[in-house]
Every structure is written in C-alpha cells, then in structure tokens.
Design an enzyme around this catalytic site. Structure first.
Site, PDB file in Angstrom:
ATOM      1  N   HIS A 114       0.821  -1.000  -0.185  1.00  0.00           N
ATOM      2  CA  HIS A 114      -0.021  -0.051  -0.143  1.00  0.00           C
ATOM      3  C   HIS A 114       0.904   1.268   0.136  1.00  0.00           C
ATOM      4  O   HIS A 114       2.199   1.318   0.143  1.00  0.00           O
ATOM      5  CB  HIS A 114      -0.948  -0.027   1.261  1.00  0.00           C
ATOM      6  CG  HIS A 114      -1.708  -1.191   1.152  1.00  0.00           C
ATOM      7  ND1 HIS A 114      -2.487  -1.875   0.189  1.00  0.00           N
ATOM      8  CD2 HIS A 114      -1.706  -2.402   2.149  1.00  0.00           C
ATOM      9  CE1 HIS A 114      -3.089  -2.888   0.678  1.00  0.00           C
ATOM     10  NE2 HIS A 114      -2.646  -3.299   1.924  1.00  0.00           N
ATOM     11  N   GLU A 157      -1.639   2.136   7.853  1.00  0.00           N
ATOM     12  CA  GLU A 157      -0.867   0.692   7.595  1.00  0.00           C
ATOM     13  C   GLU A 157       0.486   0.992   7.268  1.00  0.00           C
ATOM     14  O   GLU A 157       1.428   0.286   7.778  1.00  0.00           O
ATOM     15  CB  GLU A 157      -1.696  -0.288   6.809  1.00  0.00           C
ATOM     16  CG  GLU A 157      -1.011  -1.605   6.783  1.00  0.00           C
ATOM     17  CD  GLU A 157      -1.733  -2.425   5.887  1.00  0.00           C
ATOM     18  OE1 GLU A 157      -1.046  -3.519   5.539  1.00  0.00           O
ATOM     19  OE2 GLU A 157      -2.953  -2.115   5.262  1.00  0.00           O
ATOM     20  N   HIS A 210       2.468  -6.636   5.570  1.00  0.00           N
ATOM     21  CA  HIS A 210       1.184  -5.840   5.656  1.00  0.00           C
ATOM     22  C   HIS A 210       0.840  -6.074   7.283  1.00  0.00           C
ATOM     23  O   HIS A 210       1.611  -6.742   8.064  1.00  0.00           O
ATOM     24  CB  HIS A 210       0.268  -6.685   4.956  1.00  0.00           C
ATOM     25  CG  HIS A 210       0.301  -6.192   3.399  1.00  0.00           C
ATOM     26  ND1 HIS A 210      -0.478  -5.485   2.787  1.00  0.00           N
ATOM     27  CD2 HIS A 210       1.217  -6.933   2.402  1.00  0.00           C
ATOM     28  CE1 HIS A 210      -0.220  -5.435   1.565  1.00  0.00           C
ATOM     29  NE2 HIS A 210       0.818  -6.231   1.392  1.00  0.00           N
ATOM     30  N   GLU A 225       1.197 -10.539   7.642  1.00  0.00           N
ATOM     31  CA  GLU A 225       0.125  -9.933   8.266  1.00  0.00           C
ATOM     32  C   GLU A 225       0.489  -9.818   9.784  1.00  0.00           C
ATOM     33  O   GLU A 225       0.331 -10.752  10.716  1.00  0.00           O
ATOM     34  CB  GLU A 225      -1.010 -10.193   8.146  1.00  0.00           C
ATOM     35  CG  GLU A 225      -1.796 -10.344   6.614  1.00  0.00           C
ATOM     36  CD  GLU A 225      -2.136  -8.694   6.070  1.00  0.00           C
ATOM     37  OE1 GLU A 225      -2.068  -8.038   7.207  1.00  0.00           O
ATOM     38  OE2 GLU A 225      -2.835  -8.906   5.132  1.00  0.00           O
TER      39      GLU A 225
END
Length: 195
Positions: A10, A25, A81, A150
């Site tokens: 992102h 994030e 992430h 994650e």
C-alpha cells in the site's frame, strides 16, 4: 549474490488502510521494512530491492511491483502488511503468513512461511494464526518464492498495543531478516579489526 525484494504494501494515503484511530498501515509496514533492510545489510552477498515507494506518497501498482521483482530475477519476495478485520475495534488477534505456490516455485514459499510466521509472532508478542493460502497478486505473479505477512490486526484492541511500539515493529523487521538469513544461508559480515 542473493536478491531479496521487500514490499511495504500500500501507500501512505491508500483509502481504508488505517486503524480505527486513523493510524496508517503503511507507517507500520515501513518501520518493519526499514528494520529488516538495515539488518540484512549486516550479511554478506545480499542485495535488497524495495518495490513500493519508500516515501509512501505513491501507491505503486501491484503489476509494477511484481514486474520489477521478476525482471531483477529476485530470489525471494516478501510483502509486509498489517491486518484489519472489521475496521472497528475488536478482540481478534494474531499474525498470519500467506502463500500461493505457483507451479514454477513449488512448495518453497510454504517452507519459508512456516519459518517466518511463528518468529514474527514471537517478536510482536502475539498469537501465530498460522500459514494461509490466498490468491494475492504479489504471490501469484512473482516468479520466485513469495510470502505476505500480516503482523497483527490494526483494529484489534490487543494487537494495536504492539503495533504502536516502534521497538516491537523494529524487532519484527530484524526477526524477519534473521529468518531470511537462516533460510538463504547468509553469512554475517566479518568486522574489520584494525591493529
């Protein structure tokens, strides 16, 4: 020379990629990637390419990221992430590691994911939710073993405490680098001593 691609997922302003309090994030991801890159620099014969925008200002397309990695003939692709469940605070918790083994890569990604997941969970002080399979672009379109981590839930009342700790994010990045070093059999650089 071992080539490692790191991807902080992102961009800084990508819509929706925030904690319920508005923390971005990319900021969490970037802390981990920077610590990982710094630690990898302490090993011999390793090159690191970052395929996201290190400033966070641009959300580099997934196609461009995987094209860069494939053209560079990277040995490993790691996307970092941090998760979200509902976007509202809740009590879910834990670290997940994703793979999607392509026919050209075999089960190599799975082996790496099984090493990485428990160690970054330990670094963050969180539960390891295990390895999961997903049809994510960066896992599907890369020609080298690829994993996506994650490192905790941004909308978890439990995990957010760890995510707000620069020390824990740094530890996650260093741990990721150490696991990659073991997996890729990297050797630490010898310190030059002057007499």
């Amino acid at each position: 020379m071992v080539k490692i691609v790191l991807d902080a997922g992102h961009g800084l302003n990508t819509p929706g990629k925030r904690s319920p309090d508005g923390e971005r994030e990319w900021c969490f991801n970037n802390e981990v990637i920077n610590a990982c890159t710094e630690k990898l620099a302490t090993y011999e014969n390793v090159q690191v390419m970052r395929v996201d925008d290190p400033t966070g200002k641009t959300d580099v397309s997934l196609r461009k990221r995987t094209d860069l990695a494939n053209r560079w003939n990277a040995d490993i692709y790691v996307a970092v992430h941090h998760n979200a469940n509902t976007g509202k605070w809740g009590s879910w918790t834990g670290v997940e590691t994703y793979v999607m083994d392509s026919p050209t890569v075999g089960s190599t990604s799975l082996k790496l994911a099984r090493l990485v997941g428990p160690q970054i969970a330990k670094a963050m002080g969180l539960k390891d939710r295990g390895v999961k399979r997903a049809n994510f672009h960066v896992l599907r379109e890369t020609k080298m073993p690829a994993i996506l981590t994650e490192g905790g839930f941004m909308d978890s009342l439990i995990d957010i405490k760890a995510l707000r700790s620069k020390e824990k994010l740094k530890k996650q990045g260093e741990t990721l680098a150490e696991v990659l070093a073991v997996y890729l059999k990297l050797q630490p650089k010898l310190e030059k001593k002057f007499i």
